[in-house]
Design a protein around this motif. Sequence first.
Motif, PDB file in Angstrom:
ATOM      1  N   ILE A 252     -88.577  71.732 140.343  1.00 51.70           N
ATOM      2  CA  ILE A 252     -88.440  70.180 139.850  1.00 51.70           C
ATOM      3  C   ILE A 252     -90.155  69.730 139.846  1.00 51.70           C
ATOM      4  CG2 ILE A 252     -87.854  67.957 140.548  1.00 51.70           C
ATOM      5  CD1 ILE A 252     -85.713  69.175 142.082  1.00 51.70           C
TER       6      ILE A 252
ATOM      7  N   GLU B   5     -86.379  69.015 135.857  1.00 52.08           N
ATOM      8  CA  GLU B   5     -85.665  69.946 136.573  1.00 52.08           C
ATOM      9  C   GLU B   5     -85.539  71.134 135.552  1.00 52.08           C
ATOM     10  OE1 GLU B   5     -81.697  70.858 139.080  1.00 52.08           O
ATOM     11  OE2 GLU B   5     -82.694  68.729 139.259  1.00 52.08           O
TER      12      GLU B   5
ATOM     13  N   THR C 192     -83.489  75.151 135.651  1.00 51.34           N
ATOM     14  CA  THR C 192     -83.097  76.195 136.517  1.00 51.34           C
ATOM     15  C   THR C 192     -82.689  77.310 135.448  1.00 51.34           C
ATOM     16  OG1 THR C 192     -81.624  74.250 137.302  1.00 51.34           O
ATOM     17  CG2 THR C 192     -80.569  76.631 137.405  1.00 51.34           C
TER      18      THR C 192
ATOM     19  N   ARG D  48     -83.669  66.253 132.459  1.00 51.28           N
ATOM     20  CA  ARG D  48     -84.695  65.057 133.151  1.00 51.28           C
ATOM     21  C   ARG D  48     -83.704  63.940 133.047  1.00 51.28           C
ATOM     22  NH1 ARG D  48     -88.710  64.753 129.878  1.00 51.28           N
ATOM     23  NH2 ARG D  48     -90.233  65.748 131.131  1.00 51.28           N
TER      24      ARG D  48
END
Length: 463
Positions: free
Chosen positions: A66, A72, A74, A92
């Motif tokens: 983050i 963010e 992943t 976001r």
Amino acid sequence: MITFVRLTNIGCLELFEFKAGKFNLITGANGAGKSSVGKGILSTLTKGNFGTLTREGSEGGQAVVIFDDGLEVTREVTSAASATGSPLTVKRGKWSEKPGKKSEDFMEGLFGGYSVDAGKLLTAKPADRLKALLEAMVLDEKKVLTEIREIVPDLIVMQGQHPLEIIDNNRKRIYEDRARVNKEEKQKRLAAKELFESTPSPIDMVLLTREVSDAEDARDLLVSDKSEKLESLKIRSRRAVDALTKASTDHVSDRSATLRARIKLLEDEIVEYERTESKALAVQVSDVRAEFEAKQSALDAEYDDAIALKRDEITKLHSTKENEVAILTSRKFASQNEREAESLKQESEGLSYQLKAIDAYKLTLMENLPIKGVTIEDGDVIIDGKSWGKDQVNTSRVAIMALDLGVVKATMAGHAGIVLMDNLEVLDDENMAIFEEASKAYDVQIFCFRVGLGPLTVRTVSE
């Protein structure tokens, strides 16, 4: 800047998370998971298939970072990722980019965090160190070669060489040429000095030649005078002998004719008379010859010594002349050596000018490059004036340069500044502290990995 990292079933880690700062030092024993942390962070910033990151025994894993602006990212990894790929999700707030290539391109273009193996760089061979440095020093080759050719018209360019290598190799060549020229100049001047010192100052060859000629004329005059007198003496002696012989012959003939009438009566008298007259003639001829020989001896005594002296004088003068020719030849060679030495001196000065111009141009290039205090000399990396190839550079300074390389390469790729530095255990605690302090001057986020004792730990330093 990354503010939070969470790794689930990544590498050897089941769950590991931490708040990140501007400087992050991840330490732990071998096998504690440092590499898993580094690879997990990189998986969120770069393109690739990261299925091998899945923790053994689990079906899948996840790396999440983050950023301070709420972004963010992943990365999903599974044991079957080799076939299905490793999806990357970027979001976001309410905005979200679907997993896939667009997300990877977004992160690669924005960040593309760059990893530097500091330990490997510190222990690399000189040629590999040089290669790593040159890769970070991007120059306009065409422009540099055009400018350097103005200094070195006979520039030698090897295909595949970096412009700095070309400059360095040509500088080395010119330096060696100057050393050779200086050596030759020194030899020429020494040879000239020895020739001048070993030969006396030359005399006037015109005067010497005139003296030889005068001596030879005097000798020839003496020989001629002697020959004329000797010939005159010979003529006079022959005439005297002839006159005596003729007079004796005529007298004997006349007397013989008178006596022939009385031959029978005076045969004994005639025989005796002829014998007596013959003896007298022999004595007279002998006296003339003796006189000739005496006068000839007198002439020899009068002239031979003078002629011998002249011959000795001429021999000495010829020897002197030959010596002077040898002296002049030696001094001619000495003067030629001096001229050649002067020419070599001018050549050396030209090469020195080229070296100074190359150094000035190279300094200008290096000042405009992003890594400061670093240059290349004779194929060696010089840091702050010290040879890296000769291990004169402090390890912390090399680590700082490794950070420079990471920052430069990330910048070259157009990425934001996130640099991962591995194997920093090559620095002892003192040099690690120096490196950490120096890193504060860099406008990048740094993740450092270093072997330590105990479990995996993270120490962060914020702005």
